[in-house]
Write an enzyme that holds these catalytic residues in place. Sequence first.
Site, mmCIF file in Angstrom:
data_model
loop_
_atom_site.group_PDB
_atom_site.id
_atom_site.type_symbol
_atom_site.label_atom_id
_atom_site.label_comp_id
_atom_site.label_asym_id
_atom_site.label_seq_id
_atom_site.Cartn_x
_atom_site.Cartn_y
_atom_site.Cartn_z
ATOM 1 N N TYR A 59 -0.315 5.423 10.901
ATOM 2 C CA TYR A 59 -1.737 4.649 11.093
ATOM 3 C C TYR A 59 -2.710 4.918 12.500
ATOM 4 C CZ TYR A 59 0.198 2.189 6.655
ATOM 5 O OH TYR A 59 1.025 1.577 5.943
ATOM 6 N N HIS A 137 8.906 5.960 4.922
ATOM 7 C CA HIS A 137 6.890 5.797 4.590
ATOM 8 C C HIS A 137 6.874 6.710 3.440
ATOM 9 C CE1 HIS A 137 2.987 5.044 6.084
ATOM 10 N NE2 HIS A 137 2.925 4.598 5.248
#
Length: 322
Positions: A59, A137
């Site tokens: 992010y 992830h």
Amino acid sequence: MDPFERVALGRTGVTVTRLGMGLAPLGGLYSAVGDDTATAAIDEAWRHGVRFFDTAPLYGSGLSERRSGAALSGRDDFTLSTKVGRLVTPGRTEDPGMWSEGPQEITWDFSGEGVRRSHRESLERLGLDRVDVLHLHDPDDHYVQAVTEALPALVSMRAEGTIGAVSAGMNQSAMLTEFARTGQFDCLLLAGRYTLLDQSGLADLLPECERRGISVIAGGVYNSGVLADPRPGAYYDYRPAPPAVVARAQAMARLCERHGVPLRAVALQFPLAHPAVAAVLIGVRSPEEAADAVAMARVPIPGGLWRDLVAAWLLDPTVPVP
């Protein structure tokens, strides 16, 4: 619902508030966010009682982690999750959906050493001495390495006390179900696959997790935005929503309006009716969005609305509702 009820993740001692904040937007997802706004968003969530926060190296190429850690520094009694499988290295980011402060590159690495390195670097960016939950992830194209190298590393880190809970976060339920069957996971983050628009996770993952005592964290409950504001041009699964999806969401919104409740409240609270779902994550980029998420979690939903959604063929009658 009580958005601040604390529930345990699986059989661990890690607890989360039923409402958590997803901090991808604080890394600049879709558009830039300033430092002060990012801090104010976390402050507002904290003021209302939210104690569960989720971030990742991806992010903003580490920006979300840096901002999250700065805002949470000096506080305690919160649960923080981040992710492994992508390393932030010097270079140019290849993800057009993420904005970062400078030239960074995201590289895949689900090796055991890659997992441990990612965790160390996350702690450095966060400026904190702990992460409670570590997710694999998006290992969609890296299943073998994730299971044979990354997962053993996470299990060892849990045994060492370095992390509190082992997890994986994905936008699909099939591989998460395979992970659940290993018996090594405490919780799993399912994004966008148990929502008002998409309950595909109910076919495999949720019943498997319920049987095994694995907690599910429901992310993407607005399906990238179309369930928050169902208008043409709204996003669905990270891209502009097809007209049929917008029309379905608008039909849901009209029924919600008849019952005097916002569609956002219904979308947020819906996943929590399933016994396997421990918490929902709402992505926030401002204090206003944080306050809105808390308000939506507190809206009473009349039973007649759920019946009307079923009657209108907008919700499967077999799906559990609050």
